[in-house]
Design an enzyme around this catalytic site. Structure first.
Site, short mmCIF file in Angstrom:
data_model
loop_
_atom_site.label_atom_id
_atom_site.label_comp_id
_atom_site.label_asym_id
_atom_site.label_seq_id
_atom_site.Cartn_x
_atom_site.Cartn_y
_atom_site.Cartn_z
N PHE A 1 18.57 -6.26 5.23
CA PHE A 1 18.85 -4.83 5.50
C PHE A 1 20.30 -4.47 5.21
CE2 PHE A 1 15.70 -6.47 8.61
CZ PHE A 1 14.57 -5.98 7.99
N ALA B 1 13.87 -3.89 -7.00
CA ALA B 1 12.56 -3.97 -7.65
C ALA B 1 12.61 -3.47 -9.08
CB ALA B 1 11.53 -3.17 -6.84
N THR C 1 2.89 -4.02 -1.39
CA THR C 1 4.25 -4.36 -0.94
C THR C 1 5.11 -3.10 -0.82
OG1 THR C 1 4.86 -4.90 -3.22
CG2 THR C 1 4.19 -6.72 -1.81
N GLN D 1 7.04 -1.78 2.55
CA GLN D 1 8.45 -1.39 2.59
C GLN D 1 8.61 -0.07 3.33
OE1 GLN D 1 11.60 -2.36 0.29
NE2 GLN D 1 10.68 -3.90 1.57
N GLU E 1 14.54 2.04 0.70
CA GLU E 1 15.45 2.83 1.53
C GLU E 1 14.94 4.25 1.69
OE1 GLU E 1 19.33 2.07 -0.22
OE2 GLU E 1 19.42 0.21 0.92
#
Lengths: 172, 734
Positions: free
Chosen positions: B245, B514, B623, B627, B694
């Site tokens: 994080f 990513a 995934t 997130q 985020e």
């Protein structure tokens, strides 16, 4: 090693004899002595649940108990529940529902989940159990309440609950 | 490969593997406890020793002396290395505070010694025997007090602290409707589940480190600087990371202490930061004070928007960039933003998930809710009215792709937004029920990223990159990318991450991982495809990789056969042209929340959550969704519980463990729903993807604050929204 003791435990079905410093937690005995590092150290203070294992079938925080207190006990860790290619149904449900991200709290979540279903089956009430005179039933509320000692900072809770519900074989 | 023009059709667009809901390829390792984290690497031939760190018990000053005699004489102790005995060390380029070495104390719990012993228990006991004599100096620890002395900081990653367009003051003064409010966000802690941990081992002048790092190359470079050795002498590995994080972006003391302790003893040494040391020893997200002023005409068009933010950090540190999103999110001809930085002697402030935007939107998206109410507009309508398709500060600069409006509209429909009542108007038993919304916004950053792809004569493709997987799913999406490019199934791809022997990647941070890392794999695969075509004598323009075969015209060869006995290798680094300059690249979202607030106690419970995200191509919907729900969960924490309590007398964070710094638990989180808009952004990369890690956090907390207002009519502008801030103004219990 002036203050050491020998302790004999059955870990994942196998008898293990250890000589440990009396201050050694069950968690460190598993991780540092037996190299069963699936059980995680998140806080070492009973605050996070990452070190949850089953002792004689009951879940405990292995960081809050000394190894020397477990002579003769049966300990099941995440490695004892299932292995790659031979997953425990709860492990498989976690993979299917993506009930984890970084994976560090995951062994504790899974050990806790397995025990939670047993606790409900044994009719042990929780804070959210509505009636003490009726049988405790598996529900999402019961699962959330009983799993709240296992922190997941990645925030996979919603998926974890789905995994547990599926593993319980119950539509909650 | 350099990405300089918008992506055209490429092999990724086949979407046979990319974009598919593929379960994590490391899922079985993680669920069976076989994934090895930093502290867990075990070679039975090595004789490990244990290092236990000691932190400073003052916040500022100098160490006069340290008495280590009792610690050295304690059972099992091999060495006690202190910050005095080791002398001055270098400071990593990306560290604000020094990590170890020398007599100066810059913050509480700064590492001042490491005790090395045969066992963990011995090292821990001996560390408590060290006596330290300090010369304490007074420091500044209270942001509200230091605010007046805050100064204009230098640029942050090229962005100036202040911006201004038009005549903000004039337009704000003249506006038909206006608001001027101040909001605060507290210091916050990453509190990842795996504490920072390292094992270090020297062979002559070569150092091997297993650690928990989001950014292998940043750590390796800064460890070399700190130790004063050649970076090439360090082999660093971090294949599994128990959460970061942002807290594991920059080199931390565990790696330094392990390396120094291993040198001192000639043994491999394991060091983990004890949880109670972690919060003050490492970094945190700094607190902010934010003033927001908005002016609009009667129709609801924003005519003036101003956002100022004050935060603090150690000397040499930077501001929490909480005004950044206000430069881009809404239209308005007259605008200003400003950041001011105060010097504080608290532990180092630095990046935590969505640095800047997360606390910035916590304030801005309440302000938008307040302004909509003043205008008598629905807050979604107000946001749509003030949407912009260009950078409002530089109108000649368009967004590459922006569908915030689509997120808001779809979310409103799915969440049942039309059922929202006036504040305080919906009650169910003892619960006041409210709905809240907020926009999500976070820029799409790109970073150079390299990879090496090997094709073996068994037809298996192995990818090597120093990219990390901090729970984000890097292993899986990299396997998908290589599988798509080479025309094989995911189970024919091996992914090897987090090792400094592999090409330098973007690493994990800023939601750039990513998109950047898979683009690096794309570039390496293009090289490998060319090598395959060349070996087979195929024209690389019309060659097709599909179903484990390579085809050109009517010729078809199994991929394994093309590899030859020795296999083939492709290696490249994706670099980036100026598309992020010519076009503003961002990700967008709309967060919807339903809360219940207990009429009697003021306790807030989150009942439903929905996020709608527009973030380019979604490489893996499983995934990516995880997130986002994880970020939504963190957003609940930031809204309702999370606050590092500052001891303004002694200068430290008091609640420095997982019991007293409250993060969300199972019981706090309801079922969460996520919808990704089906879109691509060819300006972002050949993957046409952007980040989501985020974005998922950006706006959530404000949506909760707005829902609490809608439930109760109580507007709280100081996070976290604990019940004491709500209860006094609740309606009378009937």
């Amino acid at each position: 090693m002036t203050y050491a003791s020998t302790v004999s435990m059955k870990v994942n079905g196998e008898r293990r004899d250890l000589e440990v410093d009396n201050r050694t937690s069950l968690l460190d005995a598993l991780r540092e002595h037996l190299h069963l590092t699936g059980t995680k150290k998140g806080c070492d203070h009973g605050q996070c649940g990452a070190c949850t294992v089953l002792v004689n079938g009951v879940r405990i925080n292995s960081c809050l108990t000394l190894a020397v207190m477990h002579d003769g006990d049966e300990v099941t860790t995440i490695e004892g529940l299932g292995q790659p290619d031979n997953l425990h149904p709860m492990q498989a449900a976690f993979v299917k529902h993506d009930g984890f991200q970084c994976g560090y709290c995951t062994p504790g979540q899974i050990c806790s989940s397995v025990a939670v279903l047993e606790e409900i089956k044994a009719n042990l009430p929780s804070h959210v159990t509505v009636s003490l005179t009726e049988r405790t039933r598996i529900s999402e509320a019961e699962i959330r309440e009983r799993m709240s000692g296992n922190i997941c900072r990645c925030g996979a809770y919603s998926n974890i609950v789905e995994a547990i519900v599926e593993a319980a074989g119950t539509r909650a | 490969m350099k990405f300089e023009t918008p992506a055209k059709t490429n092999p990724i667009d086949n979407l046979k593997v990319v974009g598919q809901p593929i379960h994590r390829i490391d899922g079985e390792l993680k669920t069976t406890g076989r994934a090895m984290y930093a502290y867990e690497w075990h070679d039975p031939n090595l004789h490990y020793a244990y290092g236990y760190p000691l932190g400073s018990s003052i916040a500022k000053g100098r160490i006069k002396s340290m008495d280590v005699a009792a610690a050295e004489a304690a059972p099992g102790v091999m060495s006690v290395v202190t910050t005095l005995s080791v002398g001055e060390l270098g400071k990593g380029k990306l560290n604000t505070a020094k990590l170890f070495g020398g007599d100066e104390i810059q913050h509480y719990h700064q590492a001042i010694a490491v005790v090395v012993a045969e066992t963990f228990e011995q090292a821990r006991a001996a560390a408590s025997l060290i006596k330290v004599e300090y010369q304490e100096e007074s420091g500044t620890f209270d942001l509200a007090e230091a605010k007046m002395s805050a100064v204009k900081p230098k640029d942050t990653d090229g962005a100036p602290p202040d911006t201004a367009v038009g005549d903000f003051d004039g337009a704000f003064y003249a506006a038909a409707v206006s608001m001027d409010e101040t909001y605060t966000t507290p210091d916050q802690s990453h509190s990842m589940m795996e504490p920072h941990a390292s094992i270090a081992l020297w062979h002559g002048d070569e150092l091997t480190v297993w650690t928990s790092s989001q950014m292998i190359d940043w750590w390796r470079s800064d460890l070399a600087t700190t130790l004063g050795i050649d970076k090439e002498k360090i082999h660093m590995m971090s294949p599994f990371i128990g959460g970061g994080f942002g807290g594991k972006l920059f080199l931390r003391s565990d790696a330094v202490l392990a390396a120094i302790a291993a040198k001192a003893t000639g043994r491999p040494v394991k060091v983990a930061l004890p949880r109670p040391l972690l919060v003050n020893n490492t970094t945190h997200r700094p607190a902010t004070i934010q003033r927001i002023r908005i002016g609009a005409d009667k129709s609801g068009m924003i005519t003036a928007i101003g956002h100022e933010s004050w935060s603090g950090d150690l000397p040499g540190g930077g501001p929490e960039t909480a005004v950044m999103q206000t430069r881009l999110l809404y239209a308005g001809e007259n605008r200003m933003t400003a950041m001011r930085l105060a010097e504080l002697n608290l532990p180092e402030g630095n990046a935590m998930r969505a640095p800047g935007e997360a606390p910035g939107l916590m304030a801005l998206e309440i302000a938008i809710d307040e302004m909509a109410e003043k205008l008598g507009l629905d807050p979604i309508e107000f946001r749509i009215l003030n949407d912009t398709q260009v950078d409002p500060e530089k109108p000649e600069r368009p967004f590459s792709h922006r569908n915030l409006v689509g997120c808001l509209k779809l979310g409103a429909e799915r969440f049942g937004w039309n059922d929202r009542k006036k504040p305080g108007a919906r009650r169910e038993g003892n619960w006041l029920i409210g709905l809240g919304v907020a926009a999500g916004f976070r820029n799409n950053l790109v970073m150079p990223s390299g990879a090496r792809v090997r094709l073996g004569n068994d037809g298996v493709v192995n990818v090597e990159t120093d990219m990390t997987d901090i729970g984000t799913g890097s292993y899986t999406i990299i396997a998908q990318t290589a599988a798509e490019m080479m025309g094989v199934a995911v189970d024919k791809v091996g992914v090897h991450l987090g090792d400094s022997r592999f090409p330098i990647s973007a690493g994990s941070g800023g939601q750039f991982g990513a998109n950047s890392a898979t683009s690096g794999v794309y570039a390496a695969c293009v090289k490998l495809r060319e090598a395959v075509a060349m070996r087979l004598g195929f024209n690389s323009d019309d060659v097709v990789f599909e179903n484990g075969e390579v085809r050109s015209g009517n010729r078809s060869v199994p991929l394994a056969a093309a590899a030859g006995a020795e296999g083939l290798v492709g290696e490249d680094t994706m670099e980036w042209g100026d598309l992020t300059d010519t076009h503003q690249q961002s990700t967008f979202g709309a967060h919807f929340v339903e809360v219940g607030v207990d009429l009697a106690t003021g306790e807030t419970r989150v009942r439903r959550m929905l996020a709608v995200c527009a973030a380019g191509r979604i490489i893996n919907p499983i995934t990516a969704r995880s997130q986002v729900i994880g970020a939504m969960t963190m957003g609940v924490g930031l809204a309702l519980f999370e606050e590092l309590a500052v001891d303004t007398r002694r200068g430290f964070f008091v609640n420095h463990d997982l019991a007293s710094y409250e993060v969300p638990v199972h019981a706090d989180i309801p079922y969460q729903e996520v919808i990704f808009l089906d879109e691509t952004d060819p300006m972002s990369s050949p993957m046409k993807a952007k980040g989501v890690g985020e974005l998922g956090l950006c706006g959530v907390s404000a949506a909760i604050a707005n829902a609490i207002y809608n439930a109760t009519g109580v507007r709280v502008r100081d996070y976290p929204i604990t019940l004491d801030k709500v209860i006094g103004d609740l309606p009378e219990v009937a």
